[in-house]
Design a protein around this motif. Structure first.
Motif, PDB file in Angstrom:
ATOM      1  N   LEU A  76       0.370  -0.852  -0.269  1.00  0.00           N
ATOM      2  CA  LEU A  76       0.161  -0.205   0.108  1.00  0.00           C
ATOM      3  C   LEU A  76       0.917   1.069   0.350  1.00  0.00           C
ATOM      4  N   LYS A  77       0.309   1.928  -0.825  1.00  0.00           N
ATOM      5  CA  LYS A  77       1.121   3.573  -0.655  1.00  0.00           C
ATOM      6  C   LYS A  77       0.803   4.132   0.853  1.00  0.00           C
ATOM      7  N   ALA A  78       1.091   4.762   1.508  1.00  0.00           N
ATOM      8  CA  ALA A  78       1.738   5.748   2.864  1.00  0.00           C
ATOM      9  C   ALA A  78       0.646   6.692   2.531  1.00  0.00           C
ATOM     10  N   ASN A  79      -0.507   7.522   1.994  1.00  0.00           N
ATOM     11  CA  ASN A  79      -1.263   8.320   1.819  1.00  0.00           C
ATOM     12  C   ASN A  79      -2.925   7.304   1.935  1.00  0.00           C
ATOM     13  N   ARG A  80      -2.226   5.894   2.112  1.00  0.00           N
ATOM     14  CA  ARG A  80      -3.837   4.563   1.631  1.00  0.00           C
ATOM     15  C   ARG A  80      -4.355   4.704   3.224  1.00  0.00           C
ATOM     16  N   ARG A  81      -5.245   5.369   3.646  1.00  0.00           N
ATOM     17  CA  ARG A  81      -6.453   5.361   5.101  1.00  0.00           C
ATOM     18  C   ARG A  81      -7.385   4.696   5.216  1.00  0.00           C
ATOM     19  N   PRO A  82      -7.710   2.555   4.772  1.00  0.00           N
ATOM     20  CA  PRO A  82      -8.417   2.046   4.610  1.00  0.00           C
ATOM     21  C   PRO A  82      -9.264   2.325   6.104  1.00  0.00           C
ATOM     22  N   PRO A  83     -10.567   1.985   5.762  1.00  0.00           N
ATOM     23  CA  PRO A  83     -11.517   1.214   6.868  1.00  0.00           C
ATOM     24  C   PRO A  83     -11.922   0.273   7.288  1.00  0.00           C
ATOM     25  N   ARG A  84     -11.297  -0.167   9.187  1.00  0.00           N
ATOM     26  CA  ARG A  84     -11.249  -1.530   9.359  1.00  0.00           C
ATOM     27  C   ARG A  84     -12.746  -1.444   9.517  1.00  0.00           C
ATOM     28  N   THR A  85     -13.092  -2.937   9.272  1.00  0.00           N
ATOM     29  CA  THR A  85     -14.000  -3.397   9.060  1.00  0.00           C
ATOM     30  C   THR A  85     -14.246  -4.525   9.776  1.00  0.00           C
ATOM     31  N   GLY A  86     -12.890  -5.377  10.469  1.00  0.00           N
ATOM     32  CA  GLY A  86     -12.809  -6.008  11.012  1.00  0.00           C
ATOM     33  C   GLY A  86     -11.232  -6.292  11.940  1.00  0.00           C
ATOM     34  N   ARG A  87     -11.025  -7.251  12.632  1.00  0.00           N
ATOM     35  CA  ARG A  87      -9.585  -7.592  13.045  1.00  0.00           C
ATOM     36  C   ARG A  87      -9.482  -8.830  13.232  1.00  0.00           C
ATOM     37  N   HIS A  88      -8.259  -9.156  13.104  1.00  0.00           N
ATOM     38  CA  HIS A  88      -7.363 -10.165  13.800  1.00  0.00           C
ATOM     39  C   HIS A  88      -6.831 -10.662  14.920  1.00  0.00           C
ATOM     40  N   THR A  89      -6.888 -12.012  15.226  1.00  0.00           N
ATOM     41  CA  THR A  89      -5.958 -11.900  16.719  1.00  0.00           C
ATOM     42  C   THR A  89      -4.024 -11.548  15.935  1.00  0.00           C
ATOM     43  N   ASP A  90      -4.267 -11.488  14.951  1.00  0.00           N
ATOM     44  CA  ASP A  90      -2.468 -12.233  14.585  1.00  0.00           C
ATOM     45  C   ASP A  90      -1.963 -10.103  13.684  1.00  0.00           C
ATOM     46  N   GLY A  91      -2.571  -9.696  14.624  1.00  0.00           N
ATOM     47  CA  GLY A  91      -2.677  -8.324  13.831  1.00  0.00           C
ATOM     48  C   GLY A  91      -3.319  -7.234  12.824  1.00  0.00           C
ATOM     49  N   ASN A  98       0.561  -4.157  14.742  1.00  0.00           N
ATOM     50  CA  ASN A  98      -0.947  -4.098  14.953  1.00  0.00           C
ATOM     51  C   ASN A  98      -2.048  -3.067  14.251  1.00  0.00           C
ATOM     52  N   ALA A  99      -2.272  -3.745  13.193  1.00  0.00           N
ATOM     53  CA  ALA A  99      -2.866  -2.402  11.973  1.00  0.00           C
ATOM     54  C   ALA A  99      -4.404  -2.043  12.799  1.00  0.00           C
ATOM     55  N   ALA A 100      -5.146  -2.259  13.440  1.00  0.00           N
ATOM     56  CA  ALA A 100      -6.093  -2.006  14.361  1.00  0.00           C
ATOM     57  C   ALA A 100      -6.106  -0.495  15.219  1.00  0.00           C
ATOM     58  N   THR A 101      -4.338  -0.735  15.585  1.00  0.00           N
ATOM     59  CA  THR A 101      -4.378   0.933  15.934  1.00  0.00           C
ATOM     60  C   THR A 101      -3.383   1.845  15.396  1.00  0.00           C
ATOM     61  N   SER A 102      -2.783   1.670  14.427  1.00  0.00           N
ATOM     62  CA  SER A 102      -2.217   2.169  13.220  1.00  0.00           C
ATOM     63  C   SER A 102      -2.708   2.946  13.214  1.00  0.00           C
ATOM     64  N   PRO A 103      -1.911   4.509  13.107  1.00  0.00           N
ATOM     65  CA  PRO A 103      -2.638   5.581  12.777  1.00  0.00           C
ATOM     66  C   PRO A 103      -3.107   5.845  11.486  1.00  0.00           C
ATOM     67  N   LEU A 104      -3.008   5.013  10.824  1.00  0.00           N
ATOM     68  CA  LEU A 104      -2.751   4.927   9.027  1.00  0.00           C
ATOM     69  C   LEU A 104      -4.446   4.391   8.599  1.00  0.00           C
ATOM     70  N   THR A 105      -4.823   3.076   9.203  1.00  0.00           N
ATOM     71  CA  THR A 105      -6.214   3.326   9.559  1.00  0.00           C
ATOM     72  C   THR A 105      -6.926   3.700  10.274  1.00  0.00           C
ATOM     73  N   ARG A 106      -8.480   4.036   9.619  1.00  0.00           N
ATOM     74  CA  ARG A 106      -9.508   4.169   9.940  1.00  0.00           C
ATOM     75  C   ARG A 106     -10.259   3.890  10.536  1.00  0.00           C
ATOM     76  N   THR A 107     -11.653   3.928  11.597  1.00  0.00           N
ATOM     77  CA  THR A 107     -11.970   3.038  12.368  1.00  0.00           C
ATOM     78  C   THR A 107     -13.385   3.008  11.966  1.00  0.00           C
ATOM     79  N   THR A 108     -13.599   4.140  11.248  1.00  0.00           N
ATOM     80  CA  THR A 108     -14.924   4.588  10.221  1.00  0.00           C
ATOM     81  C   THR A 108     -15.324   3.789   9.385  1.00  0.00           C
ATOM     82  N   PRO A 109     -16.353   3.040   9.243  1.00  0.00           N
ATOM     83  CA  PRO A 109     -16.849   2.098   7.895  1.00  0.00           C
ATOM     84  C   PRO A 109     -16.728   2.903   7.057  1.00  0.00           C
ATOM     85  N   PRO A 110     -16.480   2.147   5.968  1.00  0.00           N
ATOM     86  CA  PRO A 110     -16.286   2.974   4.421  1.00  0.00           C
ATOM     87  C   PRO A 110     -17.897   3.567   3.900  1.00  0.00           C
TER      88      PRO A 110
END
Length: 464
Positions: free
Chosen positions: A239-254, A452-464
């Motif tokens: 992924l590019k550095a400016n890509r901020r994907p929304p989080r729709t789920g998370r896994h135990t492996d991060g 942990n991608a779920a807590t990454s500042p590049l991840t949006r928690t809002t749905p798409p």
């Protein structure tokens, strides 16, 4: 009086004016019947008259041009006829060879490439598949062509503010490569003005279910991901550095699940640290997107390590542009000639890969990675000069002289190592006066830590 030895040998080639039409032992991969068939299908209105330079001979001449890039037309012809003493062959002029190229045109070379292109190894061949999925990569590169007026109307030179008119016009070549063997599955080229994504979209129909497409950040585009996923193939793209994907789920492996271009994907983040033998250390943050959604079946750590296989396409371009052509600019000074020459070069590259894969495939469990492209190239050139094994005998030798030399000079098992990247052809000749990094490869230890991608500042928690 010293003892003497006399060596005699028989050479079997086509009769009459067709005799120079060969590639030595490689002719068994591209036999006369195959060349005649593509000529008949691509040029159905061609005259039936047999010339002193038949179309079949011109086809082999075009392929040989890629094997002897440092030679002119007459020099390439001399290599094709060096082992044919006593046949009293006509030596054509440079003009006659050029006219023979024009009569053949572009379509037969394109058709020949399409006939030979595709995956080469069986799925169980080491390095070809991962967890039952065949690995393929897509990327683009620049091909330098002569600086003529007609070529510049097709494509332009790379320009900078400091160097507005220097260098050679470039073509953009985009290919789909089988990672295990570095064989070409498909290719397309044209002016760089259209961009890699435009050309890459033309190659996506060649993808099939059961494959994983590896690609770098330039292919992080919603449209590309949607179209590629629609073929049934799986994806692993950085992924590019400016890509901020929304989080729709998370896994135990991060890793997390997300949506890009309407496609459900999984995003993995990791910190990769490389420590070289001289003690230097470098870390980089990686973010990968994949359609392999099951974290149990496709572990995040293995996917991060798998992405490194994308570099096999860079190795393929190294073999094509520097080992095969020795970094030289193509010969043709008009677009039609350039197109014909580049398709011929791609065919020649694929033929060598076929010979190498046939050789390594004769030893079960041998990784095609260990076959040397330079060894195969020099062995093939020798077989052309001596005109050996042009026509197969009653006993078929699947390995051949080229294969035996490849097997005798296998590379050691690949080690983790890095090599500094440098500009091979700088725009300014004064660039070489600057201090340069050492070109020696350094062994390295690579540490992969999945974050942990779920807590990454590049991840949006809002749905798409």
């Amino acid at each position: 009086m010293s003892a003497q030895s006399v060596i005699t040998r028989a050479v079997r080639v086509a009769a009459g004016v067709f005799a120079p039409g060969h590639l030595g032992e490689l002719t068994q991969i591209v036999p006369f019947e195959m060349v005649d068939a593509v000529l008949a299908e691509s040029t159905p209105a061609a005259p039936r008259r047999v010339r002193l330079l038949p179309a079949r001979v011109a086809m082999y001449f075009l392929l040989a041009m890629g094997l002897f890039p440092e030679l002119g037309y007459r020099g390439v012809w001399s290599k094709l006829t060096a082992g044919l003493d006593g046949l009293k062959l006509v030596t054509p002029s440079t003009s006659a060879l050029r006219q023979a190229r024009r009569r053949v045109g572009v379509p037969p070379l394109t058709a020949l490439f399409e006939l030979l292109a595709g995956p080469l190894a069986w799925p169980r061949t080491p390095g070809v598949c991962w967890r039952g999925l065949r690995l393929v990569a897509i990327d683009g590169t620049g091909i330098a062509i002569p600086d003529s007026g007609t070529n510049q109307t097709w494509t332009d030179k790379p320009r900078t503010a400091a160097h507005p008119d220097t260098g050679y016009p470039l073509l953009r070549l985009v290919t789909l490569v089988e990672c295990g063997t570095r064989a070409l599955i498909a290719a397309v080229f044209g002016s760089p003005a259209d961009g890699e994504l435009v050309y890459a979209s033309k190659l996506l129909p060649r993808l099939r279910p059961g494959t994983v497409l590896l690609a770098d950040r330039n292919f992080d585009a919603a449209t590309f991901i949607t179209t590629a996923a629609g073929t049934g193939a799986d994806l692993l793209i950085r992924l590019k550095a400016n890509r901020r994907p929304p989080r729709t789920g998370r896994h135990t492996d991060g890793s997390i699940t997300s949506i890009i271009g309407g496609v459900e994907v999984r995003i993995i983040e990791a910190r990769i640290t490389v420590t070289t033998a001289d003690g230097s250390r470098r870390s980089e943050h990686y973010r990968l997107v994949t359609t392999l959604l099951d974290p149990q079946r496709y572990p995040a750590t293995e996917l991060i390590e798998l992405y490194h296989q994308r570099w096999d396409i860079e190795t393929a371009y190294l073999a094509l542009k520097h080992t095969l052509t020795r970094g030289r600019v193509l010969r043709s000074r008009n677009p039609a000639g350039v197109e014909q020459e580049l398709w011929a070069l791609l065919v020649t590259y694929q033929i060598l890969r076929i010979a190498m894969t046939d050789a390594t495939g004769s030893r079960p469990g041998l990784d095609p990675d260990r076959a040397g492209f330079s060894i195969a190239l020099h062995a093939a050139r020798d077989q052309i000069i001596t005109a050996r094994s042009v026509i197969a005998g009653t006993r078929i030798d699947l390995v051949g002289t080229i294969g035996r030399q490849v097997l005798a000079g296998l590379h050691p098992t690949r080690r983790a190592r890095i090599c500094p990247r440098t500009v091979k052809r700088p725009l300014s000749k004064y660039a070489y006066k600057k201090p340069r990094q050492p070109r020696s490869c350094l062994t390295a230890a690579i540490d992969v830590t999945v974050t942990n991608a779920a807590t990454s500042p590049l991840t949006r928690t809002t749905p798409p």
